[in-house]
Design an enzyme around this catalytic site. Structure first.
Site, PDB file in Angstrom:
ATOM      1  N   LYS A  13      -2.044  -0.787  -4.788  1.00  0.00           N
ATOM      2  CA  LYS A  13      -3.262   0.029  -4.611  1.00  0.00           C
ATOM      3  C   LYS A  13      -4.501  -0.869  -4.577  1.00  0.00           C
ATOM      4  O   LYS A  13      -5.323  -0.774  -3.675  1.00  0.00           O
ATOM      5  CB  LYS A  13      -3.383   1.073  -5.736  1.00  0.00           C
ATOM      6  CG  LYS A  13      -2.191   2.018  -5.828  1.00  0.00           C
ATOM      7  CD  LYS A  13      -2.361   3.082  -6.892  1.00  0.00           C
ATOM      8  CE  LYS A  13      -2.386   2.546  -8.315  1.00  0.00           C
ATOM      9  NZ  LYS A  13      -1.119   1.936  -8.779  1.00  0.00           N
ATOM     10  N   ARG A  88      -4.494  10.860 -12.187  1.00  0.00           N
ATOM     11  CA  ARG A  88      -3.150  10.447 -12.587  1.00  0.00           C
ATOM     12  C   ARG A  88      -2.408  11.549 -13.333  1.00  0.00           C
ATOM     13  O   ARG A  88      -1.272  11.328 -13.765  1.00  0.00           O
ATOM     14  CB  ARG A  88      -3.276   9.260 -13.550  1.00  0.00           C
ATOM     15  CG  ARG A  88      -3.043   7.935 -12.905  1.00  0.00           C
ATOM     16  CD  ARG A  88      -3.433   6.917 -13.938  1.00  0.00           C
ATOM     17  NE  ARG A  88      -2.584   5.796 -13.920  1.00  0.00           N
ATOM     18  CZ  ARG A  88      -2.968   4.612 -13.430  1.00  0.00           C
ATOM     19  NH1 ARG A  88      -4.142   4.457 -12.893  1.00  0.00           N
ATOM     20  NH2 ARG A  88      -2.156   3.602 -13.494  1.00  0.00           N
ATOM     21  N   ARG A 122       2.100 -11.323 -10.937  1.00  0.00           N
ATOM     22  CA  ARG A 122       0.670 -11.024 -10.740  1.00  0.00           C
ATOM     23  C   ARG A 122      -0.211 -11.896 -11.648  1.00  0.00           C
ATOM     24  O   ARG A 122       0.079 -12.108 -12.811  1.00  0.00           O
ATOM     25  CB  ARG A 122       0.392  -9.545 -11.046  1.00  0.00           C
ATOM     26  CG  ARG A 122      -1.112  -9.260 -10.983  1.00  0.00           C
ATOM     27  CD  ARG A 122      -1.450  -7.823 -10.773  1.00  0.00           C
ATOM     28  NE  ARG A 122      -0.979  -6.947 -11.834  1.00  0.00           N
ATOM     29  CZ  ARG A 122      -1.132  -5.638 -11.797  1.00  0.00           C
ATOM     30  NH1 ARG A 122      -1.713  -5.057 -10.767  1.00  0.00           N
ATOM     31  NH2 ARG A 122      -0.673  -4.895 -12.783  1.00  0.00           N
ATOM     32  N   ARG A 155      -2.138 -10.134 -16.821  1.00  0.00           N
ATOM     33  CA  ARG A 155      -2.689  -8.911 -17.416  1.00  0.00           C
ATOM     34  C   ARG A 155      -1.875  -8.519 -18.642  1.00  0.00           C
ATOM     35  O   ARG A 155      -0.657  -8.635 -18.648  1.00  0.00           O
ATOM     36  CB  ARG A 155      -2.656  -7.783 -16.375  1.00  0.00           C
ATOM     37  CG  ARG A 155      -3.985  -7.098 -16.245  1.00  0.00           C
ATOM     38  CD  ARG A 155      -4.009  -6.190 -15.066  1.00  0.00           C
ATOM     39  NE  ARG A 155      -3.329  -4.923 -15.333  1.00  0.00           N
ATOM     40  CZ  ARG A 155      -3.349  -3.887 -14.497  1.00  0.00           C
ATOM     41  NH1 ARG A 155      -4.002  -3.987 -13.356  1.00  0.00           N
ATOM     42  NH2 ARG A 155      -2.719  -2.770 -14.794  1.00  0.00           N
ATOM     43  N   ARG A 166       5.271   2.022 -18.082  1.00  0.00           N
ATOM     44  CA  ARG A 166       4.280   2.564 -17.132  1.00  0.00           C
ATOM     45  C   ARG A 166       4.971   3.293 -15.985  1.00  0.00           C
ATOM     46  O   ARG A 166       4.471   4.298 -15.491  1.00  0.00           O
ATOM     47  CB  ARG A 166       3.380   1.430 -16.610  1.00  0.00           C
ATOM     48  CG  ARG A 166       2.413   0.939 -17.678  1.00  0.00           C
ATOM     49  CD  ARG A 166       1.843  -0.420 -17.371  1.00  0.00           C
ATOM     50  NE  ARG A 166       1.065  -0.460 -16.157  1.00  0.00           N
ATOM     51  CZ  ARG A 166       0.742  -1.581 -15.508  1.00  0.00           C
ATOM     52  NH1 ARG A 166       1.154  -2.743 -15.975  1.00  0.00           N
ATOM     53  NH2 ARG A 166       0.023  -1.525 -14.436  1.00  0.00           N
TER      54      ARG A 166
HETATM   55  P1  AP5 Z   1      -1.742  -4.539  -7.126  1.00  0.00           P
HETATM   56  O1  AP5 Z   1      -2.475  -4.376  -5.856  1.00  0.00           O
HETATM   57  O2  AP5 Z   1      -2.459  -5.148  -8.286  1.00  0.00           O
HETATM   58  O3  AP5 Z   1      -1.047  -3.150  -7.518  1.00  0.00           O
HETATM   59  P2  AP5 Z   1      -1.674  -1.821  -8.132  1.00  0.00           P
HETATM   60  O4  AP5 Z   1      -0.972  -0.681  -7.498  1.00  0.00           O
HETATM   61  O5  AP5 Z   1      -3.167  -1.858  -8.046  1.00  0.00           O
HETATM   62  O6  AP5 Z   1      -1.154  -2.007  -9.615  1.00  0.00           O
HETATM   63  P3  AP5 Z   1      -1.839  -1.720 -11.020  1.00  0.00           P
HETATM   64  O7  AP5 Z   1      -0.921  -2.319 -12.064  1.00  0.00           O
HETATM   65  O8  AP5 Z   1      -3.256  -2.175 -11.053  1.00  0.00           O
HETATM   66  O9  AP5 Z   1      -1.726  -0.209 -11.072  1.00  0.00           O
HETATM   67  P4  AP5 Z   1      -1.776   0.683 -12.267  1.00  0.00           P
HETATM   68  O10 AP5 Z   1      -2.017   1.952 -11.584  1.00  0.00           O
HETATM   69  O11 AP5 Z   1      -0.612   0.675 -13.189  1.00  0.00           O
HETATM   70  O12 AP5 Z   1      -2.892   0.018 -13.191  1.00  0.00           O
HETATM   71  P5  AP5 Z   1      -4.394   0.421 -13.453  1.00  0.00           P
HETATM   72  O13 AP5 Z   1      -5.173  -0.825 -13.528  1.00  0.00           O
HETATM   73  O14 AP5 Z   1      -4.839   1.489 -12.533  1.00  0.00           O
HETATM   74  O15 AP5 Z   1      -0.406  -5.383  -6.814  1.00  0.00           O
HETATM   75  C1  AP5 Z   1       0.476  -5.791  -7.862  1.00  0.00           C
HETATM   76  C2  AP5 Z   1       0.966  -7.233  -7.588  1.00  0.00           C
HETATM   77  O16 AP5 Z   1       1.810  -7.242  -6.445  1.00  0.00           O
HETATM   78  C3  AP5 Z   1      -0.172  -8.233  -7.266  1.00  0.00           C
HETATM   79  O17 AP5 Z   1       0.188  -9.481  -7.786  1.00  0.00           O
HETATM   80  C4  AP5 Z   1      -0.210  -8.283  -5.718  1.00  0.00           C
HETATM   81  O18 AP5 Z   1      -0.653  -9.546  -5.242  1.00  0.00           O
HETATM   82  C5  AP5 Z   1       1.257  -8.033  -5.371  1.00  0.00           C
HETATM   83  N1  AP5 Z   1       1.450  -7.233  -4.169  1.00  0.00           N
HETATM   84  C6  AP5 Z   1       0.696  -6.162  -3.758  1.00  0.00           C
HETATM   85  N2  AP5 Z   1       1.216  -5.631  -2.629  1.00  0.00           N
HETATM   86  C7  AP5 Z   1       2.341  -6.374  -2.332  1.00  0.00           C
HETATM   87  C8  AP5 Z   1       3.313  -6.308  -1.308  1.00  0.00           C
HETATM   88  N3  AP5 Z   1       3.270  -5.372  -0.338  1.00  0.00           N
HETATM   89  N4  AP5 Z   1       4.326  -7.209  -1.312  1.00  0.00           N
HETATM   90  C9  AP5 Z   1       4.393  -8.144  -2.273  1.00  0.00           C
HETATM   91  N5  AP5 Z   1       3.497  -8.285  -3.277  1.00  0.00           N
HETATM   92  C10 AP5 Z   1       2.490  -7.386  -3.319  1.00  0.00           C
HETATM   93  O19 AP5 Z   1      -4.281   1.084 -14.892  1.00  0.00           O
HETATM   94  C11 AP5 Z   1      -3.989   0.332 -16.050  1.00  0.00           C
HETATM   95  C12 AP5 Z   1      -3.975   1.233 -17.262  1.00  0.00           C
HETATM   96  O20 AP5 Z   1      -5.265   1.870 -17.426  1.00  0.00           O
HETATM   97  C13 AP5 Z   1      -2.971   2.412 -17.207  1.00  0.00           C
HETATM   98  O21 AP5 Z   1      -1.676   2.038 -17.606  1.00  0.00           O
HETATM   99  C14 AP5 Z   1      -3.644   3.408 -18.181  1.00  0.00           C
HETATM  100  O22 AP5 Z   1      -3.418   3.046 -19.518  1.00  0.00           O
HETATM  101  C15 AP5 Z   1      -5.129   3.226 -17.880  1.00  0.00           C
HETATM  102  N6  AP5 Z   1      -5.608   4.133 -16.820  1.00  0.00           N
HETATM  103  C16 AP5 Z   1      -6.054   3.786 -15.583  1.00  0.00           C
HETATM  104  N7  AP5 Z   1      -6.404   4.872 -14.877  1.00  0.00           N
HETATM  105  C17 AP5 Z   1      -6.169   5.943 -15.689  1.00  0.00           C
HETATM  106  C18 AP5 Z   1      -6.299   7.342 -15.515  1.00  0.00           C
HETATM  107  N8  AP5 Z   1      -6.747   7.873 -14.352  1.00  0.00           N
HETATM  108  N9  AP5 Z   1      -5.954   8.149 -16.532  1.00  0.00           N
HETATM  109  C19 AP5 Z   1      -5.503   7.637 -17.712  1.00  0.00           C
HETATM  110  N10 AP5 Z   1      -5.333   6.325 -17.931  1.00  0.00           N
HETATM  111  C20 AP5 Z   1      -5.659   5.469 -16.923  1.00  0.00           C
END
Ligand code: AP5
Length: 212
Positions: A13, A88, A122, A155, A166
């Site tokens: 994402k 979410r 990552r 991270r 997760r």
């Molecule tokens: P990346 O682009 O970083 O993936 P992402 O989908 O953004 O992953 P996140 O871990 O950031 O998502 P998340 O939703 O769990 O975390 P968030 O920060 O929102 O890609 C991942 C890796 O793969 C990178 O190294 C990239 O280079 C590589 N990659 C990407 N695409 C690729 C491909 N096609 N092929 C190969 N490699 C690839 O949330 C974190 C925490 O915050 C949650 O767990 C929760 O506790 C809290 N939180 C956030 N939002 C909410 C909400 N709305 N409600 C409640 N709690 C929340």
């Protein structure tokens, strides 16, 4: 254009959000980045969120909804936005509907084992938030951010046991949004288990289809 990027942790994402927000000239709003910023600044919200995040759980709805309500009222969101990681839960989705609805939800679909592999490689820049992967998207100089020169780090919630937690949380609390948005006919599924470039191309196809 009001767009949501929906998908399991590590689906890509954040990686895809950058070019979409630039192309549509809308702000990219990541609840994960906002919450990590609060944690780093040790605000009241950050101190509450830290434990949930480190355990791979969702931060409580009321906290996140209030934070997003305030963010979406800002001037730069008037003509649209790209949401990364919000909503979410069904409760968050309903709150977002009440605030005005959406044009498009892009659901990035990837299998669990590919996700665990992506997360283990990552690296993120704690200063500017840029995301890298040791193999799939490495920085030019090992361990150093291309954009701002800061030292990259792992991270806190990327260790395998937390990633698996997760994924379970995604299945239980977030996956119901797939049918919620499909029933409104604004959901488009994007095959995202290929390379970063392949996923970009798949998203482009969807966006071009919509523009007709
Ligand atoms: P990346 O682009 O970083 O993936 P992402 O989908 O953004 O992953 P996140 O871990 O950031 O998502 P998340 O939703 O769990 O975390 P968030 O920060 O929102 O890609 C991942 C890796 O793969 C990178 O190294 C990239 O280079 C590589 N990659 C990407 N695409 C690729 C491909 N096609 N092929 C190969 N490699 C690839 O949330 C974190 C925490 O915050 C949650 O767990 C929760 O506790 C809290 N939180 C956030 N939002 C909410 C909400 N709305 N409600 C409640 N709690 C929340």
């Amino acid at each position: 254009m009001k767009i949501v990027l929906l998908g399991p942790p590590g689906a890509g994402k954040g990686t895809q959000a950058e070019w979409i927000s630039a192309e549509y000239d809308v702000p990219r709003i990541s609840t994960g980045d906002m919450l990590r910023d609060h944690v780093a600044r040790q605000t009241q919200l950050g101190n509450l969120a830290r434990q949930y995040m480190n355990e791979g759980k969702l931060v409580p709805d009321d906290v996140v909804i209030q934070m997003m309500r305030e963010r979406l009222e800002e001037e730069d969101c008037r003509d649209g936005f790209l949401l990364d990681g919000y909503p979410r839960t069904l409760y968050q989705a309903q709150a977002l509907d009440e605030a005005g609805g959406l044009d498009l939800v892009l659901y990035l679909d990837v299998g669990d084992e590919e996700i665990v592999q992506r997360m283990s490689g990552r690296r993120i820049c704690p200063r500017c938030g840029e995301v890298y992967h040791l193999v799939n998207d490495p920085p030019k100089v090992e361990g150093i951010c291309d954009k701002c020169g800061f030292t990259l780090k792992v991270r806190e919630d990327d260790k395998e046991s937390t990633v698996r937690k997760r994924l379970e949380v995604f299945r239980l609390q977030t996956a119901p949004l797939i049918s919620f948005y499909a029933s409104k006919d604004i959901l488009r599924k994007v095959e995202s288990s290929g390379s970063i470039e392949e996923t970009t191309a798949n998203i482009r196809t969807v966006l071009e289809d919509l523009e007709g």
